[in-house]
Every structure is written in C-alpha cells, then in structure tokens.
Scaffold this motif. Structure first.
Motif, PDB file in Angstrom:
ATOM      1  N   ASP A  13     147.114  61.990   0.417  1.00 51.93           N
ATOM      2  CA  ASP A  13     147.103  60.721   0.439  1.00 51.93           C
ATOM      3  C   ASP A  13     147.931  60.042  -0.532  1.00 51.93           C
ATOM      4  O   ASP A  13     148.587  60.388  -1.352  1.00 51.93           O
ATOM      5  N   CYS A  14     148.541  58.781  -0.048  1.00 49.90           N
ATOM      6  CA  CYS A  14     149.166  57.708  -0.912  1.00 49.90           C
ATOM      7  C   CYS A  14     148.668  56.354  -0.855  1.00 49.90           C
ATOM      8  O   CYS A  14     148.432  56.074   0.413  1.00 49.90           O
ATOM      9  N   LEU A  15     148.357  55.702  -1.584  1.00 54.93           N
ATOM     10  CA  LEU A  15     147.810  54.387  -1.831  1.00 54.93           C
ATOM     11  C   LEU A  15     149.199  53.552  -1.933  1.00 54.93           C
ATOM     12  O   LEU A  15     149.814  53.436  -2.802  1.00 54.93           O
ATOM     13  N   LEU A  16     149.422  52.528  -0.801  1.00 57.11           N
ATOM     14  CA  LEU A  16     150.682  51.540  -0.781  1.00 57.11           C
ATOM     15  C   LEU A  16     149.802  49.967  -0.922  1.00 57.11           C
ATOM     16  O   LEU A  16     149.384  49.785  -0.077  1.00 57.11           O
ATOM     17  N   VAL A  17     150.134  49.716  -2.154  1.00 59.32           N
ATOM     18  CA  VAL A  17     149.750  48.231  -2.432  1.00 59.32           C
ATOM     19  C   VAL A  17     150.839  47.373  -2.091  1.00 59.32           C
ATOM     20  O   VAL A  17     151.761  47.274  -2.816  1.00 59.32           O
ATOM     21  N   LEU A  18     150.883  46.542  -1.253  1.00 56.69           N
ATOM     22  CA  LEU A  18     151.971  45.656  -0.656  1.00 56.69           C
ATOM     23  C   LEU A  18     151.757  44.315  -1.554  1.00 56.69           C
ATOM     24  O   LEU A  18     150.845  44.320  -2.398  1.00 56.69           O
ATOM     25  N   GLY A  19     152.950  43.635  -1.754  1.00 53.14           N
ATOM     26  CA  GLY A  19     153.018  42.413  -2.381  1.00 53.14           C
ATOM     27  C   GLY A  19     152.308  41.134  -1.724  1.00 53.14           C
ATOM     28  O   GLY A  19     152.053  41.166  -0.793  1.00 53.14           O
ATOM     29  N   TRP A  20     152.588  40.072  -2.557  1.00 51.84           N
ATOM     30  CA  TRP A  20     151.925  38.760  -2.137  1.00 51.84           C
ATOM     31  C   TRP A  20     152.640  38.187  -0.744  1.00 51.84           C
ATOM     32  O   TRP A  20     153.746  38.158  -0.555  1.00 51.84           O
ATOM     33  N   GLY A  21     151.711  38.197   0.499  1.00 53.48           N
ATOM     34  CA  GLY A  21     152.389  37.601   1.525  1.00 53.48           C
ATOM     35  C   GLY A  21     152.910  38.841   2.322  1.00 53.48           C
ATOM     36  O   GLY A  21     153.098  38.624   3.726  1.00 53.48           O
TER      37      GLY A  21
END
Length: 232
Positions: A13-21
């Motif tokens: 698994d990889c957790l990808l946390v995107l930015g604002w918007g």
C-alpha cells in the motif's frame, strides 16, 4: 473527505495525501496517481477544501483511515504534507513530501494577516491570488485552475497557521521535493525542518506533477517511497 483506492494488483500500500483543492479528476493529479499505482495499491486522499479545524477535519480522518493499513509509505503534497506531518500511526515506512505546506508565502503583511485570521468568519473571503498557471506549474490545465479554490476563509487560515506553528519535528524517514521559486509555500520552512541532503530541488511551479520537469524526478520520487533518504 474522499478516499479513492487504485488497485492494479500491487502487494504494498501507499497513502497519497493530495493538496488543497487537488482532485483525482484533474489530469495532472491523475498522472501522479498513475505513476504511484505502477508500484503500489494507492489510497488517494482528497482533503475537504474549506475547513475550520485542521485536526478534526484533516488529521484525524486520515489517521483513522491509515490505522487500518499495514506497512506503507506516505506521499503527500502541499496541504497533504501539513496533514501528514501529524500522522503518527505505526505502519508508516517512509515519508515523501512534495512542496509541503509547512510555511506560507502569502502576499499579505504579517500584521494584516494576524488581523484577518482573528476574524470569526468561515466564509472564503481572502483571495489566494498565487494559484494561477505560472504559480502552479506550466502543465496546469484550464480545467484544473478553474476548479481550484480562489479564496480562503479567516478560519481556514487561522487553523492552518496554528498547525504550522506546532509542527512536530520531521521524522528520520522524511524527504522533500520543492522548488525555490514556489509562490504558494515558503521553501525556507522546508529547509528549517529538513537537512539539505534530504531535499531534492526541481525547476517548476508549486506542483511537481504539473511541471514539465516531472519526468526527470518521478523515478526518484518512487525510489524515495521505497528507500526513504537513502534514495538521495
């Protein structure tokens, strides 16, 4: 908060946390997701845009979701980097930050910003101004820019500033990619938290994945997810 899982049969698994918007429907975000999904079952977090409590609306939901994962690296962009800095679940192996929002570079004098953020207002009334094509990256699409937030609320700015002021020390497994010409986040805040040998510079805008230099760095990003600082 929306979390989408891209599973092409990868074992890790990889957790990808995107930015604002940032949203998966954006062409350049999807490019990044596609690169990561070549190697990982990718859990993509789309953060809510207009919040009043960073801990409750960003950090806690991501932590709760990540607690159910086993061993996984984190890839986080901008506001995702601010959120992930507080992520203390035991399964994280490496942390790769893309232009993390550990400090702001707003075109607003500090005394004025102090006054604005003291207002009990949760409506987006403060123009962002620097989220244009030149600031984001030369590959940014018209649809992507039109879809992005063009203002922030005093409550949003207040809760993010407070989070930046109480950031925990950077973990030993953390590395960052950034550009010195970033007009959205302050690169100096990244340099204050990470030693130079754990920072890789690129030429472009705030979003590496929306900048034409992305092809030169994507393999290093993937390598850093696997090996952390040793990739540098």
């Amino acid at each position: 908060m929306q979390i989408r899982v891209y599973d092409d049969g990868a074992e890790q698994d990889c957790l990808l946390v995107l930015g604002w918007g940032n949203r998966c429907r954006h062409e350049n975000v999807q490019w990044l997701v596609d690169q990561v999904a070549r190697e990982y079952r990718t859990h993509v977090v789309e953060l809510p845009t207009h919040i009043t409590d960073l801990q409750r609306e960003w950090v806690d939901p991501v932590r709760e979701y990540a607690a159910d994962l086993d061993q996984f690296p984190v890839l986080a962009h901008s506001a995702g980097g601010l959120t992930s800095a507080f992520l203390d679940v035991p399964g994280v192996t490496n942390r790769v930050y893309l232009s993390p929002w550990w400090g702001s570079d707003l075109p607003i004098p500090d005394p004025v910003l102090d006054l604005v953020t003291s207002l009990p207002v949760s409506k987006p009334i403060v123009p962002t101004g620097n989220l244009d094509g030149e600031g984001i990256g030369d590959l940014a699409t018209d649809a992507q820019l039109a879809d992005g937030p063009d203002a922030a609320s005093p409550a949003f700015l207040r809760t993010t500033r407070r989070a930046q002021a109480r950031l925990p020390p950077a973990r030993d497994d953390a590395v960052a990619f950034c550009t010195l010409t970033d007009r959205v986040v302050d690169p100096r805040a990244i340099g204050r938290r990470l030693h130079a040998d754990r920072i890789r510079l690129y030429q472009g805008g705030h979003e590496l994945f929306s900048s034409s230099s992305r092809e030169r760095h994507v393999d290093t990003v993937l390598d850093a997810l696997e090996r952390g600082p040793d990739a540098f």
